[in-house]
Design an enzyme around this catalytic site. Structure first.
Site, PDB file in Angstrom:
ATOM      1  N   ASN A  94       0.823  -1.202   0.000  1.00 54.40           N
ATOM      2  CA  ASN A  94       0.000   0.000   0.000  1.00 54.40           C
ATOM      3  C   ASN A  94       0.862   1.259   0.000  1.00 54.40           C
ATOM      4  OD1 ASN A  94      -2.437   1.658   0.250  1.00 54.40           O
ATOM      5  ND2 ASN A  94      -3.392  -0.191   1.054  1.00 54.40           N
ATOM      6  N   ARG A  95       0.347   2.347   0.542  1.00 52.29           N
ATOM      7  CA  ARG A  95       0.955   3.665   0.334  1.00 52.29           C
ATOM      8  C   ARG A  95       1.584   4.231   1.606  1.00 52.29           C
ATOM      9  NH1 ARG A  95      -3.504   3.041  -2.989  1.00 52.29           N
ATOM     10  NH2 ARG A  95      -3.059   3.552  -5.167  1.00 52.29           N
ATOM     11  N   HIS A 109       3.550   0.228  -2.695  1.00 45.91           N
ATOM     12  CA  HIS A 109       4.015  -1.161  -2.735  1.00 45.91           C
ATOM     13  C   HIS A 109       5.541  -1.272  -2.777  1.00 45.91           C
ATOM     14  CE1 HIS A 109      -0.082  -2.289  -2.916  1.00 45.91           C
ATOM     15  NE2 HIS A 109      -0.269  -2.162  -4.210  1.00 45.91           N
ATOM     16  N   HIS A 140      -1.564  -9.639  -3.479  1.00 42.89           N
ATOM     17  CA  HIS A 140      -2.287  -8.707  -4.341  1.00 42.89           C
ATOM     18  C   HIS A 140      -2.977  -9.461  -5.476  1.00 42.89           C
ATOM     19  CE1 HIS A 140      -3.224  -5.161  -6.699  1.00 42.89           C
ATOM     20  NE2 HIS A 140      -2.644  -4.360  -5.819  1.00 42.89           N
ATOM     21  N   TYR A 159      -5.992 -10.660  -7.935  1.00 44.32           N
ATOM     22  CA  TYR A 159      -7.228 -10.145  -8.525  1.00 44.32           C
ATOM     23  C   TYR A 159      -8.145 -11.340  -8.772  1.00 44.32           C
ATOM     24  CZ  TYR A 159      -5.226  -5.526  -9.625  1.00 44.32           C
ATOM     25  OH  TYR A 159      -4.674  -4.277  -9.560  1.00 44.32           O
ATOM     26  N   ASP A 215     -10.989   1.894  -3.721  1.00 45.64           N
ATOM     27  CA  ASP A 215      -9.562   1.687  -3.489  1.00 45.64           C
ATOM     28  C   ASP A 215      -9.327   2.142  -2.054  1.00 45.64           C
ATOM     29  OD1 ASP A 215      -6.920   1.077  -3.662  1.00 45.64           O
ATOM     30  OD2 ASP A 215      -6.468   2.390  -5.355  1.00 45.64           O
ATOM     31  N   GLN A 260      -7.621  -4.150   2.193  1.00 49.72           N
ATOM     32  CA  GLN A 260      -7.665  -3.178   1.102  1.00 49.72           C
ATOM     33  C   GLN A 260      -8.504  -3.772  -0.029  1.00 49.72           C
ATOM     34  OE1 GLN A 260      -6.222  -0.160   1.263  1.00 49.72           O
ATOM     35  NE2 GLN A 260      -6.686   0.563  -0.806  1.00 49.72           N
ATOM     36  N   GLU A 283      -7.022  -7.483  -0.341  1.00 50.83           N
ATOM     37  CA  GLU A 283      -5.666  -7.595   0.179  1.00 50.83           C
ATOM     38  C   GLU A 283      -5.614  -7.429   1.697  1.00 50.83           C
ATOM     39  OE1 GLU A 283      -3.235  -4.676  -2.017  1.00 50.83           O
ATOM     40  OE2 GLU A 283      -5.038  -4.430  -3.249  1.00 50.83           O
TER      41      GLU A 283
END
Length: 335
Positions: A76-77, A102, A173, A175, A232, A268, A297
């Site tokens: 993440n950030r 990431h 991560h 999908y 998000d 997330q 996530e």
């Protein structure tokens, strides 16, 4: 016995990538040593892959960046691409405007992991990160163990150690697309979270957790993704890491169901609105467009290193970071 190990191709830079195939409990899993990536996952009796991925490992450096990989050492950030670690101010690689996402270009998703063990139903991959890599302190050892069991369970155990105080917040991560369709808008998602983190224009949390009551982010009873807001966001499952607990359920219109259980305090959720992969490059020759997969996530809340009120992402020498996340897949009746 060992799992099936084969050559999978090369990275965009020409490095060799191996693939490990595991099978048990009605699941078949194909892992890549690039990024410890779940390339493909199948459920017996279902004719399509349940994740999005690429046949050619080189695609993971472009349109499918992060897809199916272990991201970290800090997922993440991090706002301003910097944080204070044990009294030391550290700077990182800004790769999303002024933000670190990431862990930058040299994060775990871009590494070739080594195969430590591989059996018919489980495998452990290992990655060593040297002191200062990406701006993070410590010589770090990270392991990812993927284990299949009956019925339809994939358990992912992530561990890490460091010889210096550092940051650690790992995440898978992946999908998911449980219907094999062009998008996931017909899926229904429920998340067991009473609060979530609102974000600013840089997708950084702009305050403490907010109640989901009365908002479009209330997913506790389940909501069709077509009716959900743009996602998000981090959903706050707990104030700290805890024993493995049910966190979310995703159900496709086909009746394929994914249940996620995790130790992590946050989930997330990213709706995949920016996905784009030309036809011929995805699994089975597919292409992927917006909303082709949804990322779920488990992890610590974003920007935790700069938020003392959030669950911590600090790993000290002598400690072992440990995350356990279980993905349970089956097929249920739908209305």
């Amino acid at each position: 016995m060992t799992g099936t190990i084969a050559t999978a191709g090369t990275t965009a830079g020409g490095g060799p990538v191996q693939a490990i195939t595991l099978a048990e409990g009605g699941l078949t899993l194909r892992l890549l040593t690039l990024g410890a990536t779940v390339q493909d996952l199948r459920l017996a009796g279902v004719a399509w892959p349940l994740v999005i991925g690429a046949e050619d490992p080189a695609a993971y450096a472009g349109p499918l960046l992060y897809a199916g990989a272990i991201v970290g050492p800090v997922a993440n950030r991090i706002a301003g691409a910097g944080a204070r670690i044990a009294g030391r101010r550290c700077r990182f690689e800004a790769n999303e405007g002024a933000t670190l996402l990431h862990s930058g270009a040299s994060g775990l998703h871009a590494r070739i992991w080594q195969i430590e063990t591989a059996g018919p139903d489980r495998a452990t991959l290992i990655c060593h990160l040297p002191e200062g890599d990406g701006g993070f302190p410590g010589n770090r050892t990270i392991r990812a163990t993927f284990a299949l069991s009956d019925p339809g369970a994939l358990t992912l155990t992530l561990t890490a150690t460091s010889d210096a105080a550092t940051l650690m917040n790992l995440a898978h991560h992946g999908y998911w697309n449980l219907d094999g369709t062009a998008d996931t808008q017909g899926h229904r998602l429920s998340v067991r979270a009473d609060s979530y983190l609102e974000v600013d224009a840089s997708l950084i949390p702009d305050g403490p957790p907010r109640p989901v009551d009365g908002t479009h982010f209330d997913l506790r009873a389940g909501r069709r993704l077509a009716d959900a807001p743009p996602l998000d966001h981090s959903f706050c499952l707990a104030p700290a890491r805890r024993p493995v607990t049910q966190a979310a359920t995703l159900t496709g219109a086909s009746g394929v169901r994914l249940r996620i259980e995790t130790t992590e305090p946050g989930l997330q959720v990213y709706d995949g609105r920016h996905l784009a992969l030309p036809p011929g490059l995805g699994l089975g020759g597919r292409g992927y467009g917006p909303f082709a997969g949804i990322a779920l996530e488990p992890q610590v809340w974003p920007d935790a290193p700069n938020r003392p009120d959030f669950p911590p992402a600090l790993l000290r020498p002598g400690e072992t970071y440990r995350q356990v996340t279980r993905f349970r897949l089956d097929r249920v009746q739908t209305p």
